[in-house]
Design a protein around this motif. Structure first.
Motif, mmCIF file in Angstrom:
data_model
loop_
_atom_site.group_PDB
_atom_site.id
_atom_site.type_symbol
_atom_site.label_atom_id
_atom_site.label_comp_id
_atom_site.label_asym_id
_atom_site.label_seq_id
_atom_site.Cartn_x
_atom_site.Cartn_y
_atom_site.Cartn_z
ATOM 1 N N GLY A 87 -1.705 19.623 -102.121
ATOM 2 C CA GLY A 87 -0.545 20.412 -101.699
ATOM 3 C C GLY A 87 -0.484 21.823 -102.271
ATOM 4 O O GLY A 87 0.400 22.603 -101.919
ATOM 5 N N GLU A 113 -0.349 10.776 -101.596
ATOM 6 C CA GLU A 113 0.597 9.855 -102.258
ATOM 7 C C GLU A 113 0.563 10.014 -103.786
ATOM 8 O O GLU A 113 1.609 10.181 -104.437
ATOM 9 N N CYS A 115 -0.769 12.509 -105.613
ATOM 10 C CA CYS A 115 -0.443 13.868 -106.082
ATOM 11 C C CYS A 115 1.073 14.094 -106.043
ATOM 12 O O CYS A 115 1.628 14.775 -106.907
ATOM 13 N N LYS A 116 1.727 13.505 -105.030
ATOM 14 C CA LYS A 116 3.194 13.634 -104.982
ATOM 15 C C LYS A 116 3.815 12.969 -106.211
ATOM 16 O O LYS A 116 4.774 13.471 -106.778
ATOM 17 N N LYS A 117 3.238 11.848 -106.642
ATOM 18 C CA LYS A 117 3.782 11.110 -107.793
ATOM 19 C C LYS A 117 3.462 11.804 -109.117
ATOM 20 O O LYS A 117 4.322 11.932 -109.979
ATOM 21 N N PRO A 120 3.657 16.845 -109.263
ATOM 22 C CA PRO A 120 4.720 17.433 -108.438
ATOM 23 C C PRO A 120 4.754 18.958 -108.469
ATOM 24 O O PRO A 120 5.127 19.591 -107.485
ATOM 25 N N SER A 123 2.299 19.691 -105.723
ATOM 26 C CA SER A 123 2.465 19.066 -104.396
ATOM 27 C C SER A 123 3.848 19.227 -103.761
ATOM 28 O O SER A 123 4.026 18.855 -102.599
ATOM 29 N N TYR A 124 4.812 19.811 -104.480
ATOM 30 C CA TYR A 124 6.204 19.726 -104.011
ATOM 31 C C TYR A 124 6.428 20.293 -102.604
ATOM 32 O O TYR A 124 7.283 19.804 -101.852
ATOM 33 N N ASP A 127 6.856 18.472 -98.958
ATOM 34 C CA ASP A 127 8.123 17.977 -98.390
ATOM 35 C C ASP A 127 8.943 19.081 -97.737
ATOM 36 O O ASP A 127 10.048 18.839 -97.248
#
Ligand code: SAM
Length: 275
Positions: A87, A113, A115-117, A120, A123-124, A127
């Motif tokens: 991201g 999945e 990298c979002k966890k 952040p 990857s933010y 969204d």
């Protein structure tokens, strides 16, 4: 007990990182995925034993792979990232107010999945409502979309496995057709220090497709040799001569308007490789 990650850069040279904690380690359908916390570079994403991005130095790669093409294009509205499941490229692209839509096409949903966890800060932006995430093969996606994107960024793993087809003339031809009439493409293209043949071939292949093809460099401590190349292909605008008026509020750490032009000035050994 001390735990160290050992990344083989070439057969006879390795880089090692002392690990604080392993946050995730799993086999996905595509690769061995790990996110580890290290003393020197903070958390890092590692795929098949190769460091992809780290909290401490990710800004260099993500700023250079995005802002060079986005500040070259006068009005980029629609941008595609192939790969880039962490991201970071999307985060930088969305700093450009002209961008209406940024599509991420990543083959491995597990990268997104995890990298979002665990990453952040990088990857933010996945969204963000201006971002559309598509899990699938970038080669197929590019083939199925014609004349659609102003900028295409190939933020891929190295030229093996699923990413092998992302390097080479037939894919660059597909990219050319997927771009709008004044579109720009950029890809991470390895290090001229260890892989001169890859750099040379990619440049030659891109040059056979795009009227303007250039190579630019950035210093990335955690990539093999610390000195990384990017290849840019443009239908109309010359990235080297553009005059950039950089807004002050972009919160950048590496890219500057001066560096935009300067990064195309190559050392002799790299000029020799691409000639
Ligand atoms: N910054 C990184 C580097 O140069 O080391 C690249 C990071 S990004 C995580 C690379 C991504 O490309 C991986 O998550 C991988 O799954 C994805 N990828 C590899 N082949 C792909 C393909 N054919 N289509 C879409 N994504 C692909």
């Amino acid at each position: 007990m001390e735990l160290w990650l050992k990344e083989g850069q070439i057969e006879d040279a390795v880089m090692t990182y002392k690990i604080k904690e392993t946050l995730v380690r799993r086999m996905t359908p595509y690769q061995d995925l790990a996110i580890v916390d290290t003393y020197a570079f903070g958390r890092m994403l590692v795929l098949d034993g190769i460091v992809q991005t780290t909290i401490k130095d990710e800004y260099v790669y993500h700023e250079m792979i995005t802002h060079i093409p986005l500040f070259t294009h006068p009005n980029p509205k629609k941008v595609l990232v192939v790969g880039g499941g962490d991201g970071g490229a999307i985060r930088e692209i969305l700093k450009h107010p002209s961008v209406e839509k940024a599509v991420l096409c990543e083959i491995d949903g597990c990268v997104i999945e995890e990298c979002k966890k665990h990453l952040p800060e990088i990857s933010y932006a996945l969204d963000n409502p201006r971002c559309e995430v598509f899990v699938g093969d970038g080669i197929k996606y590019v083939h199925e979309h014609k004349n659609e994107f102003d900028v295409i960024i190939v933020d891929s793993t190295d030229p093996f496995g699923a990413a092998e087809g992302l390097f080479g003339g037939s894919f660059y031809k597909e990219i050319f057709d997927c771009l709008t009439e004044d579109g720009i493409f950029v890809a991470q293209t390895e290090t001229p220090f260890y892989l001169p043949d890859v750099v040379k071939k990619v440049y030659k292949d891109a040059k056979a497709v795009f009227p303007i093809t250039k190579l630019f460099m950035a210093a990335i401590p955690t990539y093999p040799s610390g000195y990384w190349s990017f290849t840019i292909g443009s239908k109309k605008y010359d990235p080297e001569s553009v005059k950039v008026d950089l807004p002050e509020d972009m919160k950048l750490k590496y890219y500057t308007a001066k560096l935009h032009n300067a990064c195309f000035t190559l050392p002799k050994f790299i000029e020799d490789i691409i000639r």
